[in-house]
Design an enzyme around this catalytic site. Structure first.
Site, PDB file in Angstrom:
ATOM      1  CB  SER A   1     -65.462  14.444  42.161  1.00 34.87           C
ATOM      2  OG  SER A   1     -65.876  13.830  40.968  1.00 34.87           O
TER       3      SER A   1
ATOM      4  CE  LYS B   1     -68.154  11.935  40.145  1.00 37.64           C
ATOM      5  NZ  LYS B   1     -67.903  10.901  39.128  1.00 37.64           N
TER       6      LYS B   1
ATOM      7  CE  LYS C   1     -62.259  12.932  45.914  1.00 31.73           C
ATOM      8  NZ  LYS C   1     -62.843  13.500  44.665  1.00 31.73           N
TER       9      LYS C   1
END
Length: 291
Positions: free
Chosen positions: A98, A174, A242
Site C-alpha cells: 500500500s 485502497k 501510514k
C-alpha cells in the site's frame, strides 16, 4: 501478454507469508526473499526457494510479487543496487504493497522505460485471515494484459480481483478502502466506550447489531479484540496511520473534502503518542477510552 512461467515473492511479513503459503499449496514453485532472512525459513521448509537478493530473484522469475511496508521499501527493492532492475528476466511486477498512487505511477513509468517491465499495483483487503483463507479482495491498476498474466497466481489467495484503470488506480481504491476501515474502527471504539459508560454489556454488541445496518466484518472482528487484548496482531496502529497519512496527502492533491478523516487521523496520532504504534489495531479503543 502470454502466461508467466515463474514467480518470486518479496516481503514475508504476516500477509506475505500467508500468500506464499497459499501459492505453495496451489502447487506453484516460488522463490522468496525478505530483508530479514529468518522469515523465509518456514516457507523454505514448505518448499519455497530462498533467493539471495531481489537481483538474484530477477534472474529466475518472470513475475515478481511485492508485499512491503512502504514506498521507500518498494523503491529500494526495485531500483536499489541489488534490486530487480539489475537483471532481465522479470516481465511483470505485481505490487500488493500500500503506497501512494503518485509513487506507483512514477515507479511504473521508470521500470517500463528502463527494462520494459509492466507494473501492476494490486493492494489487497481482507487482512491476514483473508490471505490465509484465500479470500482477499484485490484492487488493481495497470495494463490489463499484465494483470491477466498474473491472475493464475493471484487466484491462489484471492476471492476477487477488480481492474480499476491505469497505474495507480488500484492504490486509489485502497485509499478509499482504508478511509472506510480507519473511520469504522474509530466509530466501533467509541461505540464500545459508550456502551460501557452506559452500563450495558459491550460484548453483546456484535450479537445485538448482527444483520442490521451497523453490522460488518469489522464490528464482528474488533469488538471482542477491543474488550480482550489479542495475543496476535492482525494489523498495527503504525501501519494504519501510514495509510491514513497517504489518504490525507492524496485527498489534498485532488482537492477532496475529508474533515472526518482528519479527526480519525488524530486518533491514530494520539495512539502513537501513547506508545501504541506497534500494537494491534484494536488498541485504538484505548484512545477512545481516555479521551
Amino acid at each position: 501478454m502470454t502466461s508467466l512461467s515463474s514467480v518470486g515473492f518479496c516481503g514475508l511479513g504476516l500477509m506475505g507469508s500467508a500468500m506464499v503459503s497459499r501459492l505453495l499449496g496451489a502447487g506453484h514453485s516460488v522463490r522468496v526473499w525478505n530483508r530479514s532472512p529468518e522469515k523465509a525459513r518456514p516457507l523454505v521448509q514448505l518448499g519455497a526457494v530462498a533467493a539471495e537478493s531481489p537481483a538474484d530473484m530477477a534472474q529466475h522469475c518472470e513475475l515478481v510479487i511485492l508485499c512491503l511496508t512502504d514506498e521507500a521499501a518498494v523503491s529500494d527493492l526495485v531500483l536499489g543496487p541489488h534490486g530487480l532492475l539489475r537483471n532481465g528476466a522479470v516481465r511483470v511486477v505485481l505490487d500488493h504493497s500500500s503506497i501512494s498512487p503518485e509513487a506507483t505511477a512514477r515507479l511504473a513509468s521508470q521500470v517500463k522505460a528502463a527494462a520494459g517491465i509492466d507494473w501492476v499495483d494490486a493492494p489487497v483487503s481482507g487482512g491476514v485471515s483473508g490471505a490465509t483463507s484465500g479470500t482477499l479482495a484485490i484492487m488493481a491498476g495497470g495494463d490489463p494484459g499484465a494483470l491477466a498474466a498474473a491472475m493464475p497466481y493471484m487466484q491462489a489467495y484471492s476471492r476477487q480481483v477488480t481492474h480499476l484503470g491505469s497505474s495507480g488506480a488500484g492504490q486509489w481504491a485502497k485509499l478509499c478502502n482504508q478511509t472506510m476501515v480507519a473511520t469504522t474502527l474509530c466509530a466501533i471504539a467509541e461505540a464500545v466506550h459508550l456502551a460501557q459508560r452506559a452500563g450495558i454489556d459491550a460484548g453483546k454488541l456484535p450479537q445485538a447489531l448482527a444483520g442490521g445496518w451497523a453490522d460488518s466484518v469489522l464490528l464482528q472482528t474488533f469488538v471482542p479484540r477491543m474488550l480482550a487484548p489479542p495475543d496476535e496482531s492482525i494489523g498495527s496502529v503504525a501501519t494504519m496511520l501510514k495509510d491514513v497519512d497517504n489518504i490525507v496527502e492524496a485527498a489534498h492533491t485532488v482537492n477532496a473534502y475529508a474533515p472526518v478523516l482528519a479527526a480519525v487521523r488524530q486518533r491514530f496520532v494520539d495512539a502513537r503518542q501513547q506508545g501504541l504504534a506497534q500494537e494491534d489495531l484494536s488498541h485504538i479503543y484505548r484512545v477512545a477510552g481516555t479521551a
